[in-house]
Design a protein around this motif. Structure first.
Motif, mmCIF file in Angstrom:
data_model
loop_
_atom_site.group_PDB
_atom_site.id
_atom_site.type_symbol
_atom_site.label_atom_id
_atom_site.label_comp_id
_atom_site.label_asym_id
_atom_site.label_seq_id
_atom_site.Cartn_x
_atom_site.Cartn_y
_atom_site.Cartn_z
ATOM 1 N N LYS A 185 26.015 80.494 39.989
ATOM 2 C CA LYS A 185 25.670 82.477 41.010
ATOM 3 C C LYS A 185 24.040 82.526 40.101
ATOM 4 O O LYS A 185 23.179 82.845 41.167
ATOM 5 C CB LYS A 185 26.669 83.260 39.924
ATOM 6 N N GLU A 193 22.001 80.376 42.177
ATOM 7 C CA GLU A 193 22.302 81.041 43.744
ATOM 8 C C GLU A 193 20.583 82.016 43.866
ATOM 9 O O GLU A 193 19.939 82.324 44.363
ATOM 10 C CB GLU A 193 22.875 81.148 43.778
ATOM 11 N N MET A 194 21.283 82.859 42.706
ATOM 12 C CA MET A 194 19.944 84.604 42.893
ATOM 13 C C MET A 194 18.301 83.963 42.361
ATOM 14 O O MET A 194 18.016 84.695 42.753
ATOM 15 C CB MET A 194 20.469 85.151 42.401
ATOM 16 N N SER A 226 29.616 94.391 39.768
ATOM 17 C CA SER A 226 29.309 93.013 39.801
ATOM 18 C C SER A 226 28.814 92.408 39.201
ATOM 19 O O SER A 226 28.076 92.386 38.262
ATOM 20 C CB SER A 226 29.595 93.307 41.416
ATOM 21 N N GLU A 267 26.775 89.671 40.317
ATOM 22 C CA GLU A 267 25.663 89.306 40.894
ATOM 23 C C GLU A 267 24.546 90.556 40.409
ATOM 24 O O GLU A 267 23.417 90.015 39.796
ATOM 25 C CB GLU A 267 25.699 89.880 42.295
ATOM 26 N N GLN A 268 25.114 92.133 40.019
ATOM 27 C CA GLN A 268 24.130 93.029 39.199
ATOM 28 C C GLN A 268 24.401 92.724 37.820
ATOM 29 O O GLN A 268 23.122 92.624 37.739
ATOM 30 C CB GLN A 268 25.260 94.535 39.826
ATOM 31 N N LYS A 307 21.360 90.567 37.775
ATOM 32 C CA LYS A 307 20.479 90.398 38.199
ATOM 33 C C LYS A 307 19.799 91.636 37.343
ATOM 34 O O LYS A 307 18.657 91.570 36.631
ATOM 35 C CB LYS A 307 19.741 91.448 39.223
#
Length: 296
Positions: free
Chosen positions: A237, A240-241, A277, A279-280, A283
């Motif tokens: 992940k 990916e980001m 999440s 993702e967060q 980030k």
């Protein structure tokens, strides 16, 4: 002697003992923190006596096998936990929230590969000792000690078991959980196969402590993790980001016998926790590492 005076004296003695036990492995600045803590004990104690809540925070973390630090990590974690609980009883604290860890839930090699790990799991301490995994052993024994003292002394104890807590960095130095992210971004191929279970946003860990304190229905252990996954899933992940970083290619399954699961923190979710999440989490972690100058 008043209970508060006894507590202050014992706390100072405990801090001095801990400082001496780690003086050969920590920096001067870190040792100074312990000395400053002892000087600040008296005004802090006035606040503690009036509290109905006591939070016992995490202990020294070491996520990779090490032939050293057994005494420096295990003894302070176990004895410190016992001391905090006895001091809380003496001061009349009504509820204690213990910060344990997901590493007190695993590694456990005998756990069936087709069963999801949950709050009923306990790390195999003997396995950890054999493989010099002192942090999981220390967290497990410290938590077990907390439950034993709680039962013996009739204390209201509740436990939070966070995964790798990531997000914004507050102190000037990086902690072990965030070092996983930093090392990954730097190309490290370590997979933390014995200790990684998943990540969680640090703000969710803080909120979890508040929720289990404020809800009388909260009992026992509470796994606090966004999802049970392999470190390779997390790394994929991040890749990916943030494709601009040269991340290593990891095997698909980096945690032997760990069954993936999307909702491992149901007990906390039932109390109202809305988990951030992955993702967060990624980030906020990467941006914090950038803002602190750890990466560019």
């Amino acid at each position: 002697m008043q209970p508060s005076k006894i507590f202050m004296m014992k706390m100072k003695q405990s801090i001095w003992k801990l400082w001496k036990s780690i003086s050969h492995i920590v920096s001067v600045s870190f040792k100074s923190i312990f000395l400053i803590m002892s000087l600040l004990l008296e005004p802090l104690l006035v606040l503690l006596v009036s509290f109905t809540l006591l939070l016992h925070a995490s202990s020294t973390k070491l996520l990779i096998p090490s032939p050293i630090l057994q005494k420096e990590i295990m003894e302070p974690a176990i004895e410190g936990t016992k001391f905090v609980l006895m001091a809380a009883k003496e001061l009349g604290v009504k509820r204690l929230v213990i910060t344990s860890s997901s590493v007190a839930i695993g590694p456990i090699p005998s756990w069936p590969a087709d069963l999801i790990k949950n709050e009923d799991c306990w790390t195999d301490v003997e396995y950890c000792k054999q493989n010099k995994l002192w942090y999981p052993a220390a967290k497990t024994l410290a938590e077990k000690a907390a439950w034993e003292v709680a039962e013996e002394e009739n204390l209201d104890v509740v436990v939070v078991n966070p995964g790798a807590a990531m997000g914004a960095i507050l102190p000037p130095t990086i902690n072990s959980s965030m070092s996983l992210m930093l090392r990954l971004l730097q190309g490290c191929t370590e997979t933390y196969d014995e200790v990684y279970m998943g990540s969680v946003h640090v703000k969710d860990v803080a909120l979890a402590h508040i929720l289990v304190y404020e809800n009388p229905s909260a009992k026992g252990r509470h796994l606090c993790i966004e999802s049970i996954c392999h470190f390779s899933d997390f790394a994929a992940k991040v890749t990916e980001m943030y494709p601009e970083y040269q991340l290593p290619s990891l095997p698909k399954d980096t945690q032997p016998g760990l069954l993936r699961w999307k909702d491992p923190s149901k007990k906390l979710m039932d109390l109202g926790l809305q988990l951030t999440s992955v993702e967060q989490i990624i980030k906020d972690s990467v941006e914090s590492l950038k803002s602190k100058g750890f990466i560019s």
